[in-house]
Design an enzyme around this catalytic site. Structure first.
Site: not given
Ligand code: ADP
Length: 162
Positions: A18, A42, A91, A129
């Site tokens: 990040h 979430k 990514r 993460s």
């Protein structure tokens, strides 16, 4: 008018991936608002306060980056902040499908607001993460992948990392 980008995410927790993205975005935008989602759907490891605090400490050296939280519609929040764009990171190819859907939905909801994608540095292409948390739970050495404050917090939660 400064060029503002809103960088939304769970940041559960913030990683060096990040940070890499934020550093790249600072070459394009005058100000970046890291918008930590409260995430009704979430389940997160860290509370919203913890996630924001880790972002704040990690970004303390960047005066043009601020940390905020939002719930509800991202496009509403972003236009309220007078943002010119939503910032997201890519990514691997696997990110593409979800990011594409999200960007299209946001465009439909707010046609004037663009989503800008930046590619992360190669070092962080594998880093998410969730993978990080998985490694940390089992005592994996995650030093060098996260800011110092995050390393300490993970150590508090999961005990001594090897
Ligand atoms: P979300 O729950 O919205 O996916 P994340 O905190 O996981 O929130 O990610 C926020 C944004 O940061 C996403 O656009 C994601 O692709 C990007 N991101 C996550 N990890 C990295 C990384 N290692 N390098 C670059 N961008 C990343």
């Amino acid at each position: 008018m400064p060029d503002i980008a809103v960088y939304p995410g769970s940041f559960d927790p913030i990683t060096n991936g990040h940070l890499d993205l934020i550093q790249r975005a600072l070459k394009i935008f005058d100000r970046i608002i890291v918008a930590v989602a409260t995430n009704a759907f979430k389940k997160s490891l860290f509370t919203i306060e913890e996630r924001m605090e880790m972002c704040r400490v990690s970004l303390a050296d960047y005066p043009t980056v601020s940390v905020d939280t939002f719930d509800g519609l991202l496009v509403k929040y972003a236009t309220g902040q007078k943002a010119r764009a939503i910032l997201r990171g890519l990514r691997a190819v696997t990110d593409f499908e979800y990011e594409f859907q999200l960007a299209m939905m946001n465009r439909r909801l707010e046609p004037e607001l663009e989503t800008v994608f930046l590619m992360t540095g190669l070092r962080w292409v594998f880093l998410s993460s969730s993978i990080l948390k998985e490694a940390a739970v089992h005592g994996g050495d995650i030093a060098g992948m996260v800011p110092e404050i995050v390393f300490q917090k993970l150590r508090e939660k999961f005990g001594l990392l090897k």
